[in-house]
Design a protein around this motif. Structure first.
Motif, PDB file in Angstrom:
ATOM      1  N   PHE A  39     -11.843 -50.342   9.346  1.00  0.00           N
ATOM      2  CA  PHE A  39     -11.492 -48.932   9.126  1.00  0.00           C
ATOM      3  C   PHE A  39     -10.349 -48.475  10.010  1.00  0.00           C
ATOM      4  O   PHE A  39      -9.575 -47.614   9.622  1.00  0.00           O
ATOM      5  CB  PHE A  39     -12.723 -48.065   9.398  1.00  0.00           C
ATOM      6  N   ILE A  40     -10.266 -49.038  11.211  1.00  0.00           N
ATOM      7  CA  ILE A  40      -9.270 -48.536  12.150  1.00  0.00           C
ATOM      8  C   ILE A  40      -7.981 -49.301  11.928  1.00  0.00           C
ATOM      9  O   ILE A  40      -7.620 -50.176  12.678  1.00  0.00           O
ATOM     10  CB  ILE A  40      -9.754 -48.712  13.601  1.00  0.00           C
ATOM     11  N   ASN A  41      -7.281 -49.023  10.847  1.00  0.00           N
ATOM     12  CA  ASN A  41      -5.984 -49.662  10.669  1.00  0.00           C
ATOM     13  C   ASN A  41      -5.058 -48.726   9.927  1.00  0.00           C
ATOM     14  O   ASN A  41      -5.493 -47.749   9.319  1.00  0.00           O
ATOM     15  CB  ASN A  41      -6.120 -50.995   9.931  1.00  0.00           C
ATOM     16  N   SER A  42      -3.773 -49.009   9.988  1.00  0.00           N
ATOM     17  CA  SER A  42      -2.799 -48.046   9.472  1.00  0.00           C
ATOM     18  C   SER A  42      -2.531 -48.243   7.996  1.00  0.00           C
ATOM     19  O   SER A  42      -1.587 -47.685   7.472  1.00  0.00           O
ATOM     20  CB  SER A  42      -1.508 -48.145  10.272  1.00  0.00           C
ATOM     21  N   ASN A  44      -4.934 -47.631   5.648  1.00  0.00           N
ATOM     22  CA  ASN A  44      -5.916 -46.925   4.826  1.00  0.00           C
ATOM     23  C   ASN A  44      -5.292 -45.678   4.187  1.00  0.00           C
ATOM     24  O   ASN A  44      -4.140 -45.346   4.423  1.00  0.00           O
ATOM     25  CB  ASN A  44      -7.200 -46.627   5.609  1.00  0.00           C
ATOM     26  N   LEU A  46      -5.629 -42.446   4.531  1.00  0.00           N
ATOM     27  CA  LEU A  46      -5.153 -41.340   5.368  1.00  0.00           C
ATOM     28  C   LEU A  46      -3.887 -41.710   6.133  1.00  0.00           C
ATOM     29  O   LEU A  46      -2.831 -41.095   5.979  1.00  0.00           O
ATOM     30  CB  LEU A  46      -6.262 -40.948   6.346  1.00  0.00           C
ATOM     31  N   THR A  47      -3.983 -42.783   6.954  1.00  0.00           N
ATOM     32  CA  THR A  47      -2.860 -43.108   7.817  1.00  0.00           C
ATOM     33  C   THR A  47      -1.679 -43.651   7.016  1.00  0.00           C
ATOM     34  O   THR A  47      -0.531 -43.310   7.296  1.00  0.00           O
ATOM     35  CB  THR A  47      -3.286 -44.135   8.875  1.00  0.00           C
ATOM     36  N   PHE A  50       0.061 -40.783   5.363  1.00  0.00           N
ATOM     37  CA  PHE A  50       0.785 -39.988   6.350  1.00  0.00           C
ATOM     38  C   PHE A  50       2.117 -40.653   6.699  1.00  0.00           C
ATOM     39  O   PHE A  50       3.176 -40.034   6.654  1.00  0.00           O
ATOM     40  CB  PHE A  50      -0.090 -39.865   7.599  1.00  0.00           C
ATOM     41  N   TYR A  51       2.056 -41.948   7.014  1.00  0.00           N
ATOM     42  CA  TYR A  51       3.285 -42.674   7.326  1.00  0.00           C
ATOM     43  C   TYR A  51       4.202 -42.730   6.117  1.00  0.00           C
ATOM     44  O   TYR A  51       5.424 -42.625   6.239  1.00  0.00           O
ATOM     45  CB  TYR A  51       2.966 -44.107   7.764  1.00  0.00           C
ATOM     46  N   PHE A  54       6.051 -39.450   5.687  1.00  0.00           N
ATOM     47  CA  PHE A  54       7.046 -39.266   6.746  1.00  0.00           C
ATOM     48  C   PHE A  54       8.218 -40.220   6.557  1.00  0.00           C
ATOM     49  O   PHE A  54       9.358 -39.885   6.872  1.00  0.00           O
ATOM     50  CB  PHE A  54       6.406 -39.493   8.117  1.00  0.00           C
ATOM     51  N   LYS A 111       6.009 -48.338   8.558  1.00  0.00           N
ATOM     52  CA  LYS A 111       5.738 -48.180   9.992  1.00  0.00           C
ATOM     53  C   LYS A 111       6.106 -49.481  10.682  1.00  0.00           C
ATOM     54  O   LYS A 111       5.546 -50.515  10.371  1.00  0.00           O
ATOM     55  CB  LYS A 111       4.275 -47.851  10.235  1.00  0.00           C
ATOM     56  N   ILE A 120       1.630 -54.588  14.544  1.00  0.00           N
ATOM     57  CA  ILE A 120       1.272 -54.635  13.140  1.00  0.00           C
ATOM     58  C   ILE A 120       2.167 -53.655  12.400  1.00  0.00           C
ATOM     59  O   ILE A 120       2.353 -52.522  12.835  1.00  0.00           O
ATOM     60  CB  ILE A 120      -0.220 -54.295  12.954  1.00  0.00           C
ATOM     61  N   THR A 122       3.323 -51.645   8.722  1.00  0.00           N
ATOM     62  CA  THR A 122       2.726 -51.168   7.481  1.00  0.00           C
ATOM     63  C   THR A 122       3.811 -51.136   6.415  1.00  0.00           C
ATOM     64  O   THR A 122       4.920 -50.679   6.683  1.00  0.00           O
ATOM     65  CB  THR A 122       2.127 -49.768   7.669  1.00  0.00           C
TER      66      THR A 122
END
Lengths: 274, 168
Positions: A39-42, A44, A46-47, A50-51, A54, A111, A120, A122
């Motif tokens: 779950f904690i990765n860029s 998914n 949400l993240t 967002f990236y 941007f 990213k 890492i 994205t």
């Protein structure tokens, strides 16, 4: 029982601290193992989203340099195309209709990261574009990394600038191969270890991928040898390789799918079982 | 009460956005980044519940981790300084902390700097210890801690000066 409750109430801050600290420690350890953080990765929803939004703005800032890189690549490809045409005579069978060994996808880096010990990236292609784990990622200049996790529209890429990444590479002149590792210092240099002492190593030689991992085809350029030394046991060389890629300035990348990867995997598993 | 609540919510969100979109991409000299989101933890009201602060710091760190793909290193470092904060407060403000009368806008510059320095250096040390995760590279960890701390302390002191309201 009363005492236990009293104990918990008295030390509730400390217990909460220990609990949360253990969770973060566990998450940290999990990311050090390959392919595990869920779950904690860029990549998914949400993240990644967002990236992604941007990136629509920030990509304009590097437009000039990226255009120059693409134009240079076009030039090279065109040179390749025109030079190969002279070899083709009219009886030559169209090679496009054959099964290809590799399929190429293009993507943009949304990213980039190069200042951490485990970097890492994205990118904006995911499962919906049939990108899967363990595809290779390269740019026009050379190696970038391997797809780690995918979501619907985004994927995270384990960069070669990651202390857990191990990619097989070899000298271009001879077939002596070793492993690429990164020690977390400069984003410009990477170490190639386990090159046998017998190999003719010269400063300035080119390093390419060896094709032994079945992720990358053989011959993807990586960099040139900057300097080298023997390891402590004096059996293997440790080479410092200067990367062709400017890892701090990435935009357009290509994803490579080895269409024969499944077949090779099965074959290796079968031989391993016996 | 309500205005304090909204101020801290706004600070929480804006610090995350600032950190993720701008400060994580500075990469001064290749690897030096300021991590100023910890001023949320530094400036959190002292009278409030400590459990809330520890929980909030955990989520603050976790969100930064999600964006940076770093597992739980920010969450761990944040939880640690949130838990150890009373110690730093006592060390840098002394009796003022014991009487619970600290207002971050009005305290002396010297003790404020001590407080920020202690908090930042501890946070960065744990952060890089978890990031590198290899005790044999302790020199590299200390080097990163030193450089990034200087950067963070400078920026956070500047930001607190710029955004402080004069209440006198």
């Amino acid at each position: 029982m009363q005492q236990i409750i009293n104990f918990i109430i008295r030390y509730k801050n400390f217990l909460l601290f220990i609990f949360l600290f253990c969770i973060s420690l566990a998450l940290t350890i999990l990311t050090h193992a390959y392919h595990t953080s869920k779950f904690i990765n860029s990549a998914n929803y949400l993240t990644g989203g967002f990236y992604g939004s941007f990136h629509h703005i920030s990509r304009y800032f590097s437009l000039n340099s990226q255009n120059a890189i693409l134009a240079e690549e076009n030039k090279e490809l065109r040179a390749l195309l025109y030079n190969s045409e002279t070899d083709i005579d009219s009886t030559y069978i169209d090679t496009v209709s054959y099964d290809r060994a590799y399929r190429i996808y293009s993507a943009n880096v949304i990213k980039n990261s190069y200042a951490l010990t485990n970097n890492i990236l994205t990118i904006n292609k995911g499962e919906n574009d049939s990108i899967k784990q363990d595809f290779g990622v390269i740019s026009s200049k050379g190696l970038i990394g391997i797809i780690d996790r995918t979501s619907g529209n985004y994927s995270s890429v384990l960069s070669i600038l990651n202390s857990t990444s191990r990619i097989s590479a070899q000298l271009k002149k001879t077939n002596h191969f070793g492993t690429l590792v990164w020690e977390g210092n400069s984003p410009q240099y990477i170490k190639l270890i386990d090159i046998p002492k017998i190999a003719p190593v010269v400063v300035g030689d080119t390093i390419i991928t060896s094709g032994r991992s079945f992720i990358f085809p053989k011959g993807v350029p990586i960099g040139t040898i900057k300097d080298f030394e023997l390891d402590r046991a004096e059996n293997y060389y440790k080479l410092r390789v200067e990367l062709f890629n400017d890892m701090t300035n990435l935009e357009h990348v290509y994803i490579i799918e080895n269409l024969a990867a499944n077949e090779i995997d099965n074959l290796l598993n079968e031989t391993g079982d016996e | 009460m309500n205005s304090i609540f909204s101020v801290h919510t706004a600070r929480f969100i804006s610090l995350i956005i600032l950190q993720v979109l701008v400060l994580n991409h500075i990469n001064f000299l290749g690897f030096i980044n300021p991590y100023i989101y910890i001023i949320f933890i530094a400036l959190y009201p002292i009278k409030n519940n400590r459990i809330t602060l520890i929980l909030l710091s955990f989520f603050l760190g976790l969100i930064i981790d999600m964006f940076q793909d770093t597992g739980g290193i920010h969450a761990g470092a944040c939880v640690f300084i949130a838990y150890a904060r009373p110690l730093f407060l006592k060390f840098s403000f002394g009796t003022m902390y014991e009487h619970q009368i600290i207002k971050f806008n009005t305290v002396e510059f010297g003790s404020k700097l001590t407080y920020f320095t202690l908090l930042t250096v501890t946070h960065h040390f744990i952060l890089f210890l978890l990031e590198v995760f290899n005790v044999s590279k302790i020199i590299f960890i200390l080097e990163k801690t030193l450089y990034s701390s200087i950067f963070t302390i400078l920026l956070s002191v500047l930001i607190t000066i710029i955004f402080s309201r004069k209440v006198k």
